[in-house]
Structures are given as structure tokens and as C-alpha cells.
Design an enzyme around this catalytic site. Structure first.
Site, PDB file in Angstrom:
ATOM      1  N   LYS A 139       0.821  -1.213   0.000  1.00 36.06           N
ATOM      2  CA  LYS A 139       0.000   0.000   0.000  1.00 36.06           C
ATOM      3  C   LYS A 139       0.856   1.265   0.000  1.00 36.06           C
ATOM      4  O   LYS A 139       0.624   2.179  -0.790  1.00 36.06           O
ATOM      5  CB  LYS A 139      -0.928  -0.011   1.214  1.00 36.06           C
TER       6      LYS A 139
ATOM      7  N   ARG B  79       2.756   6.083  -3.293  1.00 35.21           N
ATOM      8  CA  ARG B  79       3.896   6.896  -3.750  1.00 35.21           C
ATOM      9  C   ARG B  79       4.106   6.787  -5.251  1.00 35.21           C
ATOM     10  O   ARG B  79       4.535   7.738  -5.898  1.00 35.21           O
ATOM     11  CB  ARG B  79       5.149   6.505  -2.971  1.00 35.21           C
TER      12      ARG B  79
ATOM     13  N   GLY C 128      -5.271   8.309   5.798  1.00 33.61           N
ATOM     14  CA  GLY C 128      -4.385   9.284   6.417  1.00 33.61           C
ATOM     15  C   GLY C 128      -3.152   9.534   5.563  1.00 33.61           C
ATOM     16  O   GLY C 128      -2.677  10.673   5.438  1.00 33.61           O
TER      17      GLY C 128
ATOM     18  N   GLN D 130       4.954   9.603   7.402  1.00 31.49           N
ATOM     19  CA  GLN D 130       4.019  10.466   6.670  1.00 31.49           C
ATOM     20  C   GLN D 130       4.439  11.925   6.743  1.00 31.49           C
ATOM     21  O   GLN D 130       4.408  12.645   5.744  1.00 31.49           O
ATOM     22  CB  GLN D 130       2.607  10.305   7.236  1.00 31.49           C
TER      23      GLN D 130
ATOM     24  N   ASP E  95       2.988  -4.038  12.606  1.00 32.97           N
ATOM     25  CA  ASP E  95       1.748  -4.727  12.214  1.00 32.97           C
ATOM     26  C   ASP E  95       1.848  -6.244  12.354  1.00 32.97           C
ATOM     27  O   ASP E  95       0.857  -6.948  12.196  1.00 32.97           O
ATOM     28  CB  ASP E  95       1.415  -4.409  10.755  1.00 32.97           C
TER      29      ASP E  95
ATOM     30  N   ARG F 204      -4.642  -4.016  20.434  1.00 32.27           N
ATOM     31  CA  ARG F 204      -4.175  -5.274  19.859  1.00 32.27           C
ATOM     32  C   ARG F 204      -3.488  -6.176  20.873  1.00 32.27           C
ATOM     33  O   ARG F 204      -3.580  -7.391  20.787  1.00 32.27           O
ATOM     34  CB  ARG F 204      -3.188  -4.997  18.726  1.00 32.27           C
TER      35      ARG F 204
ATOM     36  N   ARG G 134      -5.902  -7.768  11.199  1.00 31.68           N
ATOM     37  CA  ARG G 134      -4.697  -8.585  11.444  1.00 31.68           C
ATOM     38  C   ARG G 134      -4.932  -9.643  12.523  1.00 31.68           C
ATOM     39  O   ARG G 134      -4.371 -10.728  12.481  1.00 31.68           O
ATOM     40  CB  ARG G 134      -3.505  -7.698  11.771  1.00 31.68           C
TER      41      ARG G 134
END
Ligand code: DC
Length: 670
Positions: free
Chosen positions: A33, A38, A106, A181, A334, A365, A409
């Protein structure tokens, strides 16, 4: 309130994952992703075209494509699935006539804010409910230093109006929080800012923007400073030449992670996953698994568009517990749910340090991992920000229902866990999986996994075989669907129309009239499975005769026993016909009724006959079908109609694959 909870419960899509023999084969997974975003954004900044292969066509990435289009960048998806961006060059964007709606993304929002900062126009950004809650202040601050003006709601939340400047200042900005970011937003603003724009980061963050800037030929420099932080500079407003670029977006390592761990923990398994991004800032999980003793090999390592890529060969392995240091967390944040699953199969107690970030992800999580492991019979606990998991050499018990709280996940990690536990593992909802790994279930099942809807799983572990019924008029596509489902679910298949056709054929070939009641009953009593293979059964006149004999109650009852036996005595079956869901198998596990307009069915049948070299006029095919419909619907006994609990599919505008997909979804999730 209770209604709402009930409603939500009804919409949950649970799946069960059972222990499997092995996972084997070769595959790839969807594109990464971060790199997909990009590729579109930087493709817009060159002069010339960029052809992108393997773009992740998820909602977030599509928002980036739409926003860039609004800013004057021609972007199109070609028929073969590649994307073509016609770059407008640095300084070439134009004001959008409309609000830029970033949905849930985002990344799109923050990076595009950077991109439009050095332009003398105003852009309006908004997003969905959850994005409108997220803070934008961390990008607003540095972009304001460059010269952008922001009007926003409290604490810089969307909607935001950003008025850029044609006098942007090149800044040097030390990141107060590690954020790829924010770093990327500043570098993208730097592209159209005369001079050198610099970002300094103390902790390493994902470097996909820098890598791709380098690939596109922009002047990007990295330098380690004395305090071991990293300075990244870009030279703005470069001279640009026309070029043609190609980007192959590599597979997402976070998705590949599930296949890798599944292969490691399932006995006798071996998998090759092609074209995976192995950027060192993304592969902390692979490092950890190798430390645990996993047999993972990186083959055919190469650089594509500035990124390191390899095919990953992985085999079932015996694992030992490890300690995962806190400084590895950024490169595998992740991946802790799936690493925790691997740890449950490793000998000894594993510790994963520094997981505070995991408490503020899509869900808490850390607690979710511990609850799910515990439910599967594994000892797991948190101490401060550290996670402890006790593994062993025998497979964990499993047999749990895991609460996912819509966290994709967690859902995927525990479906993988079920593949190697003693008892199946159920996850309560899999809808969120589509956000990052849309074909998860299909891909895993094609490699040997057994992920199914709970109803399917329970009937397969019962003694009672699974029965699927498919009724509907002639040429509705029910036969094609029935055959495909039978193959897919590994069930027997019976086309019950062929029984009535066999009766009709016996009468016609004996030179008798199908309306001859006594002859029809006698023929029906003599039918056996051998009769069903005769190619003459498909003739139109035999179909007509079948329709006539099928209205005799004695004929129907003579054939009923045969059909019921077929349905229940083997490994399970799919049966198609007119009355299967209503009369023959009223207790079937899944019932479908496939229909289509008379016109659509007549067109289909006409084409089919022409394909067989049989010349008939369309009108007579239409009249023929109409006559059969009427007879099948209006007969006194077992008339053709959907069972009250049948799932109705109108196939008028669907092709065979779409009908199959619809039915398959019902079976997987109903
Ligand atoms: O599906 P088909 O065209 O092969 O079926 C031939 C005829 O058999 C159909 O017109 C009606 C009859 N039939 C029936 O009455 N009940 C069934 N379960 C299947 C077929």
C-alpha cells in the site's frame, strides 16, 4: 440500543479454520500500500508517463488517484490492470474544482497536503468520520513553516482548507515524533521549493518516498549525523527531462507474513511467495522468524524502483522461543499478532518488548492477542509493554471463538493459528480482512487451507453429509453453477433433470407417446445411473418429453428415493432440478434458486444450440422455454418454485463466474 447490537451481530461474518495436512504451492499477494500511494504521487511529478504494475487497488490508494486527477493529473487504469500516470512535472499541478475527499486514508491526506503546499491555490481536504477525528497538526506545523496557510477545525482536524504559496521556504525540520508520513509530506513540498529541504529523523521510519524519489531521478541525499540521526535532503525545482518509467509494485510483506507463518507452523508445508518487498525497514518479522529457526530463503534478490524485492521460499520448521528487542518494533509493528501465533508453536517462552504502540492500533491489539491465545489454550500475558507467550512442541488446543473487534490482522493471524491447532479456530468476523488482503480466504484455500463458514465446517465434521440444492427454470445457469460448486466443495453432483429426461428418452425411443401414463411409470421404475450418461438426453425433444412425464405423480415418486439416496449416502452432494429444495431435500444445508428472464434464457439456449451446430430460430426456442416453464410451474405436484428459505439469484445480467461468486459468498458467510 439492543437492536443495534443485534443488527451488528447479524452482519458479522465468522469463519472457521481447521487443521490441515499441508500448505503447498507458489503464489503472490497484493501490492504494497505505501509503495502504491507513492507510485501515483511521484508519477505525477515527472515529465512523461509512468506505467504502474501491481498497484494495490484498495479504497485508500484509489482516493490518492482520484485526488491527483482532481489536481489536473491524467491517470487511467488500462484494461490489463496496469495504471498509467501522465506526469505534469514539478510545479504542474492545478487547483481542484472540488473538495478532495480522502475517505479513510491518512497517508493520502498528509502526503498530498505536502504536495500542494508550494502552489498558489487553495485545496479543501475532508474524509470519513474516522479520518476527521485524526490529528493533522503534525503536518500542519512544518508545512506552515514552508508557507502554507491552514484553516481547520479544532486541533487541526479535517475538513481543512490549505492555501499554498508560490514563495515556499526550504526548511530543515527535525521530526518531533517518528513519522514517515510527516517526513514524506515535507519532502514532497520540497520538490517544488527552490533550494534544499531537509528532514532529520532520530528513529528510522519507512523510507519508500526517498527510495522512489531516487528512482525517478530527483536529487535526494541521505547523511548520518553525529548524534546517529539521519538527515534526508531533496533539491527542489530540478530541471526535468521527458522520460518513460515503469514501476512494479512489490507484494506487501505484511500480507506475505501470514503465508510465511502458516507454512512454518503447518506440517509438511512448503511455499514460494513471489516478488515480496524486503525493504529492511519492513522485515523485522522475517528477521525474528529466522532467529527462531525458521527455514526462510530469499531468492532472486533484486532492486525494483528503488526497493529491495525477493521471492521467498519457506518450509515447515521447528521453532525456538526468542526475545524480540523493542527497537525492532517500528519495522514490524503490524506483525505482532502473527508473530505471537508463531511463538505459540515455538519451544520455550518468547518475549516481545516495547509494544506500547499496539495498545492504540485499530483495537487494543495487545489485549486482543492475549485473549485469543488464552482462548486457544496458550499461556500468554503482558507485563508493562512486553508480551510473553509460552509455546511448546505439541500443537495448541485451539477450539476457540476469537473476538476480532473488526481488526483485520487479528482475524488473519488466528485463522492461520487454526490451521495447525488440534481443534478448529473460529474468528467472529472477517469483514475487515478486505482492507488489506481481499483474497485471503480464497488464496489460502487454494494452497491447502480449510477456511469455511461455520455451517459448512460443522456439517463436514458431523456424520451427516453436506447437501446443496439448486432449483430453477431451464437455461437459468443452474447446471453450470451446480457443477462448479460440486467441484469446489468436493461434493458429488446430480443433474436430476437427466432422470426425467431418461424417462422421456426411453418412451420416445420405444416409439411411444410421453403422455402415455402407464409407459411413463414403467420407464421411471427402470431408471438407473447408467441411463444418465446417454448423450441423447440433451436433445430438445427429450427435454419436452421430460417436462411432460415429470407431471405424473407416480413418475416423481419412483424417482424420489433415488435422488434422496444420492444426496445422503456419499460424501455430500449438489443436486439441481425444480423441486430439490422444496420436496427432495427440504432439510438441505444450502438452497439456491437461479432464475433469469425468459428472454435472457432463450438467448442463452439459442447460442448454445448454434454452438453445437444446430440451426433453430430464436422464436421457437423462446416458445419452447415458455411452454416448459408453464408446465413446470403449474403442475399439481411438486411445481417449480423457490423454497421459502432458498437464496434467489437472478442471473439475467450475470455471467457464470459472477453467479458462482455470489453463491460461494453465501456458502462461505451465511
Ligand atoms: O433441467 P432439465 O431441462 O434437464 O429438466 C428437464 C425436465 O425435467 C424439466 O422440464 C422439468 C423436469 N424436472 C422436474 O420436474 N424436476 C426436477 N427436479 C428436474 C427436472
Amino acid at each position: 440500543m439492543n437492536d443495534k447490537i443485534e443488527e451488528q451481530k447479524e452482519q458479522l461474518k465468522p469463519l472457521v479454520s481447521e487443521a490441515i495436512k499441508s500448505l503447498r504451492g507458489e503464489c503472490t499477494v497484493a501490492g504494497d500500500k505505501s509503495i502504491s500511494h507513492r507510485a501515483l504521487m511521484l508519477g505525477s511529478q515527472v515529465l512523461g508517463t509512468t506505467k504502474i504494475h501491481g498497484l494495490l487497488e484498495g479504497e485508500d490508494v484509489l482516493r490518492t488517484a482520484d485526488a491527483l486527477t482532481s489536481l489536473g493529473v491524467p491517470i487511467k487504469r488500462e484494461a490489463d490492470g496496469t495504471w498509467l500516470v501522465t506526469g505534469v512535472g514539478v510545479g504542474g499541478l492545478s487547483e481542484s474544482e472540488n473538495v478532495l475527499d480522502m475517505g479513510n486514508s491518512g497517508t493520502s491526506t498528509r502526503l498530498l497536503m505536502g504536495l500542494v503546499t508550494p502552489y498558489n491555490f487553495t485545496s479543501f481536504f475532508t474524509g470519513d468520520e474516522s479520518l476527521r477525528k485524526r490529528p493533522m497538526a503534525r503536518v500542519i506545523e512544518p508545512l506552515s513553516q514552508i508557507g502554507a496557510k491552514f484553516t481547520s477545525r479544532d486541533k487541526g482536524r479535517l475538513p481543512v482548507a490549505l492555501t499554498g504559496t508560490n514563495n515556499p521556504l526550504p526548511i530543515t525540520y527535525r521530526l518531533p515524533v517518528a513519522s514517515a508520513q510527516v517526513k514524506s509530506a515535507i519532502l514532497l513540498a520540497g520538490l517544488n521549493t527552490q533550494g534544499i529541504t531537509t528532514v532529520i529523523e532520530k528513529e528510522p521510519t519507512r523510507d519508500h518516498t526517498e527510495n522512489m524519489l531516487g528512482y525517478f531521478g530527483f536529487n535526494i541525499k541521505k547523511q548520518h549525523l553525529e548524534d546517529s540521526s539521519l538527515s534526508i535532503s531533496v533539491t527542489g525545482q530540478p530541471e526535468q527531462k521527458l522520460g518513460q518509467y515503469k514501476i512494479f509494485v512489490p507484494a506487501d510483506p505484511s500480507s506475505a507474513a501470514f503465508l510465511i507463518v502458516a507454512t512454518i507452523i503447518c506440517p509438511d508445508s512448503e511455499l514460494l511467495i513471489k516478488n515480496v518487498c524486503i525493504n529492511p525497514l519492513r522485515t523485522g518479522l522475517f528477521t525474528s522468524l529466522i532467529e527462531m529457526g525458521a527455514n526462510i530463503e530469499f531468492i532472486n534478490k533484486r532492486e525494483i524502483a528503488g526497493e529491495l524485492v525477493a521471492d521467498i521460499a519457506v518450509k515447515h520448521s521447528k521453532l525456538m522461543a526468542i526475545k524480540v528487542p523493542a527497537n525492532r518494533a517500528p519495522s514490524m509493528i503490524d506483525e505482532y499478532p502473527i508473530l505471537a501465533v508463531a511463538a505459540a508453536f515455538a519451544e520455550g517462552e518468547s518475549v516481545m518488548h516495547g509494544l506500547s504502540e499496539l495498545r492504540v492500533k485499530e483495537s487494543d491489539r495487545l489485549s486482543a492477542i492475549i485473549a485469543a491465545l488464552t482462548a486457544c489454550g496458550v499461556t500468554a500475558r503482558a507485563e508493562g509493554d512486553d508480551l510473553y507467550v509460552k509455546g511448546g512442541t505439541t500443537p495448541p488446543q485451539g477450539g476457540a471463538i476469537v473476538t476480532t473487534n473488526f481488526d483485520h490482522r487479528i482475524a488473519m493471524a488466528f485463522l492461520v493459528m487454526g490451521m495447525a491447532c488440534k481443534k478448529p479456530v473460529t474468528v467472529d468476523d472477517v469483514t475487515a480482512i478486505a482492507t488489506s488482503f481481499p483474497n485471503f480466504t480464497e488464496l489460502f484455500n487454494s494452497l491447502g487451507a480449510k477456511i469455511r463458514s461455520p455451517r459448512l465446517a460443522s456439517s463436514s465434521s458431523n456424520t451427516r453429509p453436506l447437501v446443496v440444492t439448486i432449483d430453477g427454470p431451464a437455461a437459468s445457469g443452474k447446471g453450470t453453477l451446480a457443477r462448479r460448486l460440486a467441484e469446489h466443495l468436493n461434493l458429488e453432483y446430480l443433474d436430476t433433470g437427466s432422470l426425467y429426461r431418461a424417462v422421456g428418452m426411453k418412451i420416445i425411443y420405444a416409439g411411444k407417446d410421453p403422455n402415455d401414463h402407464a409407459a411413463a411409470i414403467e420407464a421411471a421404475k427402470s431408471i438407473d445411473i447408467e441411463d444418465l450418461a446417454n448423450p441423447r438426453l440433451r436433445q430438445e425433444r427429450i427435454g419436452q418429453a421430460a417436462s411432460i412425464v415429470s407431471a405424473f405423480p407416480e413418475v416423481r415418486s419412483a424417482l424420489l428415493e433415488f435422488q434422496r439416496k444420492f444426496a445422503t449416502s456419499g460424501r455430500g452432494a449438489v443436486l439441481d432440478g425444480r423441486d430439490i429444495g422444496t420436496v427432495v431435500c427440504p432439510d438441505a444445508d444450502f438452497k439456491f434458486y437461479i432464475t433469469a428472464t425468459l428472454f435472457a434464457r432463450a438467448k442463452r439456449r439459442h447460442k448454445e444450440l448454434q454452438g453445437q451446430g444446430i440451426e433453430v430460430v430464436f422464436e421457437s426456442v423462446l416458445a419452447d422455454l415458455r411452454e416448459r416453464d408453464e408446465r413446470d410451474e403449474q403442475r399439481a405436484i411438486a411445481p417449480m418454485r423457490p423454497a421459502d428459505d432458498a437464496y434467489i439469484i437472478d442471473s439475467s445480467k450475470l455471467d457464470a463466474s459472477e453467479v458462482f461468486q455470489t453463491a460461494q459468498n453465501v456458502i462461505m458467510h451465511d
